[in-house]
Write a protein that holds these residues in place. Sequence first.
Motif, mmCIF file in Angstrom:
data_model
loop_
_atom_site.group_PDB
_atom_site.id
_atom_site.type_symbol
_atom_site.label_atom_id
_atom_site.label_comp_id
_atom_site.label_asym_id
_atom_site.label_seq_id
_atom_site.Cartn_x
_atom_site.Cartn_y
_atom_site.Cartn_z
ATOM 1 N N PHE A 294 0.826 -1.218 0.000
ATOM 2 C CA PHE A 294 0.000 0.000 0.000
ATOM 3 C C PHE A 294 0.861 1.269 0.000
ATOM 4 O O PHE A 294 0.411 2.347 0.381
ATOM 5 N N SER A 295 2.096 1.164 -0.453
ATOM 6 C CA SER A 295 3.005 2.318 -0.426
ATOM 7 C C SER A 295 2.499 3.471 -1.289
ATOM 8 O O SER A 295 2.753 4.635 -0.968
ATOM 9 N N MET A 296 1.776 3.167 -2.353
ATOM 10 C CA MET A 296 1.260 4.238 -3.219
ATOM 11 C C MET A 296 0.246 5.117 -2.488
ATOM 12 O O MET A 296 0.057 6.281 -2.835
ATOM 13 N N LYS A 297 -0.414 4.568 -1.452
ATOM 14 C CA LYS A 297 -1.442 5.319 -0.735
ATOM 15 C C LYS A 297 -0.882 6.154 0.405
ATOM 16 O O LYS A 297 -1.581 6.990 0.969
ATOM 17 N N LEU A 298 0.367 5.932 0.769
ATOM 18 C CA LEU A 298 0.919 6.586 1.943
ATOM 19 C C LEU A 298 1.068 8.096 1.750
ATOM 20 O O LEU A 298 1.640 8.553 0.764
ATOM 21 N N LYS A 299 0.567 8.855 2.733
ATOM 22 C CA LYS A 299 0.730 10.303 2.740
ATOM 23 C C LYS A 299 1.745 10.750 3.800
ATOM 24 O O LYS A 299 2.313 11.830 3.692
ATOM 25 N N LYS A 300 1.937 9.905 4.825
ATOM 26 C CA LYS A 300 2.944 10.193 5.843
ATOM 27 C C LYS A 300 3.717 8.919 6.135
ATOM 28 O O LYS A 300 3.133 7.837 6.251
ATOM 29 N N LEU A 301 5.049 9.059 6.264
ATOM 30 C CA LEU A 301 5.900 7.927 6.588
ATOM 31 C C LEU A 301 6.942 8.382 7.605
ATOM 32 O O LEU A 301 7.704 9.316 7.358
ATOM 33 N N ASP A 302 6.945 7.718 8.767
ATOM 34 C CA ASP A 302 7.897 8.019 9.835
ATOM 35 C C ASP A 302 8.850 6.840 9.973
ATOM 36 O O ASP A 302 8.452 5.753 10.389
ATOM 37 N N LEU A 303 10.123 7.055 9.609
ATOM 38 C CA LEU A 303 11.150 6.017 9.668
ATOM 39 C C LEU A 303 12.235 6.355 10.688
ATOM 40 O O LEU A 303 13.338 5.828 10.628
#
Length: 595
Positions: A294-303
């Motif tokens: 579902f990476s295409m749907k991600l709007k925020k990513l905290d790594l």
Amino acid sequence: MGGEVPEPRRLNRALSFDDWVPDEALHLVMGYVDDPRDREAASRVCRRWHRIDALTRKHVTVAFCYATHPARLRERFPRLESLSLKGKPRAAMYGLIPDDWGAYAGPWIDELAAPLECLKALHLRRMTVTDANIAALVRARGHMLQELKLDKCIGFSTDALRLVARSCRSLRTLFLEECPITDKGGEWLHELAVNNSVLVTLNFYMTELKVAPADLELLAKNCKSLISLKMSECDLSDLISFFQAANALQDFAGGAFYEVEELTKYEKVKFPPRLCLLGLTYMGTNEMPVIFPFSMKLKKLDLQYTFLTTEDHCQIIAKCPNLLILEVRNVIGDRGLEVVGDTCKKLRRLRIERGDDDPGLQEEQGGVSQLGLTAVAVGCRELEYIAAYVSDITNGALESIGTFCKNLYDFRLVLLDRERQVTDLPLDNGVRALLRNCTKLRRFALYLRPGGLSDDGLGYIGQFSGNIQYMLLGNVGESDHGLIRFAVGCTNLQKLELRSCCFSERALSLAVLQMPSLRYIWVQGYRASQTGLDLLLMARPFWNIEFTPPSPESFNHITEDGEPCVDSHAQVLAYYSLAGRRSDCPQWVIPLHPA
């Protein structure tokens, strides 16, 4: 000439406008005015507008808890529905302010909880909150409390959370992020799951609280409106049932991937269909595929709290073209930021935190420099917020940010000191270009190293920061003259924090007098005296000055110029207050007042 209206008549007509507008109309108009600055301006028109503003104001933020008295706030805004209250200086987040410094929530809760009959949302930040304080709040407001945010607060336990969970059945938001909560058992979460059916947001991220996955599953089944969960450590494979039940979930952070021999352990983890805001803890290279579907749907990513390498970052980010928010550590490297610039054209917020300080690891994984920031500036032109720890920076990179990122309202840069050589110092021209072009900036932080910004550069900050309201500066300037040049231009600055600078107490006082809008200044590390008497030069009505003297040992250390060394323990806090001197100063803080 006969057709002209005399000036006095025009003036009288203008003044009579207030007479024929009924209170009901003004109440309705004020209801559409939300910006605090607009509200403040309207309240100053006349006494009538001041009264109507007081009766219609639904939300108030007190930027510093000692700036006013709770009784005064209650009398001024008797129909408040929401209150945000900030306590200790931001330096408390970095261990520079002791826990018993002050900022106690008790007087505010005791004074406001019962009389403010409309209050249904309370946000406390960097304050000391006890179980007894929370119990008093619940007794007075528990029946209608909808939001309780305890942000980086200390002093309470899960006993208080259990009381909140039992009594506050209308609670829609419970926020506890980064609170060192005393854990007396996980029953609070079970009580919340049993008693609440309207919860929308639950956040106990970066806490030590232990929870039972079954309670989270029960919470998801009972709270169909749960949109956001940010939690402490819990094996992600134990949350499979929770994710299946939380159909409305859009925002998740926390959990954890633990080291196991069984590589297929996390293959069954399936996130809810609406999830688009994600932060995973302890994720490594082997667990990355859990994001890919579902990476295409991600709007925020905290790594920030992962074990990913630079190449891992490149691989993940290349699959996330719709990101609006990205939070990482500087292990992302310049190569990772180049991928960000090429892929994330919609990015609005970028946060690059400090990573591992091991030089060997940094050389292996890379770091962030002018190359990466320039790539992001050129590729992500919708950026509104940048906060970055960098190993190297140039004037050219800052100029690029100013050229391409016109929407920036918040810019923060920290130059790490692990590299012996920095390519291009001082950064005077780059800072000037950035501030001249980013006219929407409201918050600005620049923490460098000695030689990073000359007096000319400080003068440029003052000259081109007319709209900035908050500023943090560290290791900037060469002399007192540079500070005065800076201050003369800062006509709208309200809050200033300075660290590790070469300025004298006298210059600090004179600078404060040059900034007409300043409401708060905190300084740590400067040419401090043992008494702080020169700080009295900034004294004026309603202005509190609190001085923490340097340790006596610092006066035995002299620089090459014959001046006392900058002592990191000397602190100054000065602020406007309608409440007078505070009564809870710890013994090591010296209030300064004119004789």
